[in-house]
Scaffold this active site. Structure first.
Site, PDB file in Angstrom:
ATOM      1  N   GLU A  14       9.967  -9.286   6.664  1.00  0.00           N
ATOM      2  CA  GLU A  14       9.196  -9.976   5.623  1.00  0.00           C
ATOM      3  C   GLU A  14       9.232  -9.296   4.256  1.00  0.00           C
ATOM      4  O   GLU A  14       8.451  -9.644   3.372  1.00  0.00           O
ATOM      5  CB  GLU A  14       7.740 -10.175   6.060  1.00  0.00           C
ATOM      6  CG  GLU A  14       7.484 -11.481   6.758  1.00  0.00           C
ATOM      7  CD  GLU A  14       8.005 -11.549   8.190  1.00  0.00           C
ATOM      8  OE1 GLU A  14       8.158 -12.663   8.703  1.00  0.00           O
ATOM      9  OE2 GLU A  14       8.272 -10.493   8.803  1.00  0.00           O
ATOM     10  N   TYR A  72       8.731  -5.946   3.582  1.00  0.00           N
ATOM     11  CA  TYR A  72       7.925  -4.742   3.419  1.00  0.00           C
ATOM     12  C   TYR A  72       8.823  -3.503   3.332  1.00  0.00           C
ATOM     13  O   TYR A  72      10.043  -3.611   3.314  1.00  0.00           O
ATOM     14  CB  TYR A  72       6.905  -4.644   4.551  1.00  0.00           C
ATOM     15  CG  TYR A  72       5.856  -5.738   4.499  1.00  0.00           C
ATOM     16  CD1 TYR A  72       4.920  -5.771   3.468  1.00  0.00           C
ATOM     17  CD2 TYR A  72       5.808  -6.751   5.457  1.00  0.00           C
ATOM     18  CE1 TYR A  72       3.960  -6.773   3.395  1.00  0.00           C
ATOM     19  CE2 TYR A  72       4.853  -7.753   5.396  1.00  0.00           C
ATOM     20  CZ  TYR A  72       3.937  -7.761   4.361  1.00  0.00           C
ATOM     21  OH  TYR A  72       2.989  -8.760   4.292  1.00  0.00           O
ATOM     22  N   ARG A  86       9.819  -5.031  14.397  1.00  0.00           N
ATOM     23  CA  ARG A  86       9.987  -6.384  13.863  1.00  0.00           C
ATOM     24  C   ARG A  86      11.105  -6.356  12.831  1.00  0.00           C
ATOM     25  O   ARG A  86      10.982  -5.769  11.756  1.00  0.00           O
ATOM     26  CB  ARG A  86       8.700  -6.916  13.248  1.00  0.00           C
ATOM     27  CG  ARG A  86       8.867  -8.370  12.818  1.00  0.00           C
ATOM     28  CD  ARG A  86       7.577  -9.133  12.737  1.00  0.00           C
ATOM     29  NE  ARG A  86       7.843 -10.550  12.540  1.00  0.00           N
ATOM     30  CZ  ARG A  86       6.908 -11.463  12.349  1.00  0.00           C
ATOM     31  NH1 ARG A  86       5.636 -11.100  12.348  1.00  0.00           N
ATOM     32  NH2 ARG A  86       7.228 -12.725  12.180  1.00  0.00           N
ATOM     33  N   HIS A 128       8.659 -12.378   1.730  1.00  0.00           N
ATOM     34  CA  HIS A 128       7.565 -13.155   1.139  1.00  0.00           C
ATOM     35  C   HIS A 128       7.959 -13.791  -0.192  1.00  0.00           C
ATOM     36  O   HIS A 128       7.350 -14.784  -0.599  1.00  0.00           O
ATOM     37  CB  HIS A 128       6.329 -12.272   0.955  1.00  0.00           C
ATOM     38  CG  HIS A 128       5.627 -11.954   2.229  1.00  0.00           C
ATOM     39  ND1 HIS A 128       5.356 -12.899   3.198  1.00  0.00           N
ATOM     40  CD2 HIS A 128       5.118 -10.786   2.714  1.00  0.00           C
ATOM     41  CE1 HIS A 128       4.723 -12.338   4.210  1.00  0.00           C
ATOM     42  NE2 HIS A 128       4.571 -11.051   3.945  1.00  0.00           N
ATOM     43  N   GLN A 148      -4.275 -24.007   5.470  1.00  0.00           N
ATOM     44  CA  GLN A 148      -5.386 -24.184   4.538  1.00  0.00           C
ATOM     45  C   GLN A 148      -6.560 -23.248   4.788  1.00  0.00           C
ATOM     46  O   GLN A 148      -7.259 -22.871   3.841  1.00  0.00           O
ATOM     47  CB  GLN A 148      -5.851 -25.638   4.576  1.00  0.00           C
ATOM     48  CG  GLN A 148      -4.825 -26.604   4.028  1.00  0.00           C
ATOM     49  CD  GLN A 148      -5.286 -28.049   4.100  1.00  0.00           C
ATOM     50  OE1 GLN A 148      -6.451 -28.362   3.876  1.00  0.00           O
ATOM     51  NE2 GLN A 148      -4.380 -28.937   4.423  1.00  0.00           N
TER      52      GLN A 148
END
Length: 679
Positions: free
Chosen positions: A167, A169, A217, A255, A342
């Site tokens: 992601e 990081y 990961r 991201h 949401q």
């Protein structure tokens, strides 16, 4: 009893320990751990899922040092005096016969505080702050911090750790040249760029021993133009495997990538192809992730040999009992995650406690459950949309006698409109869940029944709950009643056909949905049979994995099936009121499809020639076949006054209470709360 999902419920032998099934509850940032009394609340959160047979779960991310925190108040695990707090979590999970890993996450250049560091001083597009380049001393200290954090996790009773190398990081930032521009032993060649991740894994394995799960990961698709190429990903995975990784979890997309990966417009299982390809390169188990939300789909991933386990995170916000229901053959009772974002991601990015639209109890497990009623009441619910269904289910669970009146031929209300929009087919799952619950609870449901006030009064109900929803607002525009005009509800329910040239009045969330609907020649697609290839082509994802970052040089053109104009009175980007973590993807979709967005619009009139406008003060005629109105809603409260005048107890919830922007999070929460307290 034979399991309907034999692959999903087969044990997985890791050598020194065995997992009782192939289901991982992946890491989620809930902010529970950052709250007062957060560890007790986290323990209750994990224990509720553990008691329902999740084999393995992962905490939210804990930084190994202060520099690695995602924000000033984010959690760090770097001291022995913190161990006791973590034991609250591990003891609760182990008492429920499950296993749990601590995720170690260093934010690197994604951190939002003044001390952020990274391999090189390259600012992330999604962060206003630029990082300081790490010195060699910083790197060595940080490697040691990872290993110390893992050792503390073992002392706290965790069954292992997940090292977050996906992601975008810190560990990922070392691996690719776009963020690692070093010319020392930690940058340049792939061997040097891998070195930080390998040293973290080696040092960690040395510190924790052989009988401790070390899950890594790994990003299998960066989805960035200058991301890792496939050969580098395979080489890195093999090297990490040799350094001591027990099993790999897979991640998709940094991201800052401009490809949606976990929102509702992403087809179910869109990225398992990358996990499947990597699995063939490794000798340790591999986990597939992203948009896996039901047991049949998870079973199919395993049966096809694409992975050894499946990771699901937000599905466990939606239904803590997911695994038990699947194991017992009750999949139709699962409250499915619809990837709306949401109440989870959208609120997390505002530093608020995580929740779930379809399960308002998520992350609030220490709050007492509603008690059964001593004296059941006869309750009428007018409207079978999200608010009414949530109330009816909650009230029936407490023992009330509930009758739901729905004017339409099916339950669902506004969710029936949502499910018609391409990419939102999963909204039908929420309707299915509530309908099944009402059936199991013995509640009465009367469809095609537009109930009148006198009927409710005569029936003598103890209380009436008006969840009658909203109707589309018609703005004051000359010619608004012209035959070429229709509202969004008429469109999405198929009541009115539309032509090839369409103007949409209203650029909010509903306007975006209507544009997406009209852009498709055949919008209704079964989410259980998604067109993954079309999605990947539209977003430029290379299924053959031949390009850096997994992206094609040019996405495949996906022109709209119609000529579309999206009009809004205000200046600025369309989508005001839409979810912050998904609206950017909606806007990009409109751009990719060639939808013309007109801002600063004044509406003059609608006539046989089309829609007459002033655009930024300049007259313009849109010669369209139809005009679709998406200009807000009004509450439907027609029964309220008559029922009150008759002295009945009457409650307004959901859109019937307040229309505004359609807000299913509020509607379901209001229905749930009223059910918990009424009577």
């Amino acid at each position: 009893m034979n399991s309907p999902y034999p692959h999903l419920f087969a044990p997985l032998d890791l050598g020194f320990t065995t997992l009782k099934n192939r289901i991982l509850m992946g890491s989620m940032h809930t902010l529970l751990e950052d709250m007062p009394d957060g560890f007790r609340k986290s323990a209750a959160f994990f224990a509720e899922r553990a008691r329902a047979d999740v084999a393995l779960m992962v905490t939210g991310g804990f930084a190994p040092n202060d520099e690695g925190r995602l924000s000033e108040g984010s959690s760090v695990f770097n001291r022995a005096d913190q161990v006791a707090d973590h034991r609250l979590i591990t003891a609760a999970v182990h008492a429920a016969d499950s296993k749990i890993l601590l995720q170690i996450l260093h934010g690197g250049r994604y951190s939002r505080h003044g001390a952020l560091v990274a391999p090189s001083p390259v600012r992330a597009q999604i962060n206003k702050l630029a990082p300081r380049a790490m010195t060699e001393a910083d790197i060595e200290r940080t490697i040691e911090d990872f290993a110390r954090c893992a050792a503390l996790a073992r002392e706290a009773g965790y069954d292992g750790v997940e090292i977050m190398g996906s992601e975008g990081y810190l560990l990922t930032q070392f691996l690719v040249p776009r963020t690692n521009q070093r010319d020392d032993a930690w940058g340049g060649s792939l061997h040097n760029r891998q070195r930080f991740a390998l040293e973290v894994v080696r040092r960690t394995r040395e510190r924790v021993g052989a009988d401790f799960i070390l899950m890594y990961r790994l990003s299998v698709l960066d989805l960035l133009p200058d991301g890792a190429d496939w050969a580098e990903i395979v080489a890195t995975a093999r090297a990490l495997q040799g350094a001591g990784v027990t099993l790999f979890n897979t991640g998709v997309g940094w991201h800052e990538a401009r490809v949606p990966t976990i929102a509702h417009m992403v087809p179910r299982g869109a990225f398992t192809f990358a996990a499947a390809r990597l699995r063939g390169e490794l000798s340790v188990p591999l986990i597939a992730s992203n948009r896996i939300n039901n047991p049949a789909q998870a079973e199919a991933v395993l049966a096809r040999g694409e992975a050894d386990m499946v990771s699901m995170a937000r599905p466990f916000l939606a239904d803590p009992q997911f695994v038990r229901k699947a194991r017992e053959g009750r999949a139709d009772e699962i409250n499915t995650c619809i990837a709306c974002n949401q109440a989870c991601l959208d609120v997390i990015f505002r530093d608020q406690l995580c929740g779930c639209m379809v399960n308002p109890r998520a992350c609030r497990e220490t709050e007492p459950l509603p008690a059964p009623v001593r004296t059941p009441q006869r309750l009428a619910v007018v409207g079978g949309g999200p608010a009414g269904l949530a109330f009816a289910t909650g009230a029936a669970q407490r023992g009330h006698h509930v009758t739901v009146y729905e004017a339409a031929a099916q339950l669902g209300g506004q969710f029936n409109l949502a499910k018609a929009v391409p990419g939102k087919g999963d909204y039908a799952e929420t309707i299915r869940y509530y309908a099944r619950q009402l059936e199991l609870l013995g509640a009465a449901v009367r469809l095609n029944h537009r109930v009148a006030a006198q009927e409710l009064i005569t029936a003598g109900y103890d209380a009436v709950v008006l969840a009658s929803g909203v109707r589309a607002r018609r703005p004051d525009i000359a010619g608004i009643d012209h035959p070429l005009v229709l509202d969004y509800a008429e469109l999405l329910t198929g009541q009115r056909p539309v032509g090839q040239r369409v103007a949409i009045i209203g650029g909010g969330g509903i306007g975006l949905d209507v544009a997406e609907y009209l852009a498709h020649a055949e919008p209704n697609q079964d989410p259980a049979r998604p067109d993954i290839d079309a999605f990947l082509q539209m977003w430029g994802v290379d299924r053959q994995l031949g390009a850096r970052g997994g992206l094609l040089p040019e996405p495949v053109a996906v022109p709209s099936a119609r000529t579309l104009y999206l009009c809004q009175r205000s200046d600025g980007l369309p989508g005001r009121g839409a979810g912050m973590t998904t609206v950017w993807a909606h806007r990009l979709t409109l751009q990719k499809r060639g939808v013309q967005v007109l801002t600063g619009v004044e509406y003059a009139r609608i006539d046989d020639a089309g829609l007459h406008l002033l655009v930024q003060g300049e007259p313009r005629l849109l010669a369209v076949d139809n005009v679709v109105i998406c200009a807000g809603q009004e509450p439907q409260q027609a029964l309220f006054a008559a029922l009150q005048a008759a002295g009945m107890a009457v409650h307004l919830i959901g859109g019937a209470r307040e229309a505004g922007e359609l807000n299913a999070v509020r509607a379901i929460a209001e229905g749930t709360q009223l059910a918990a307290t009424l009577g």
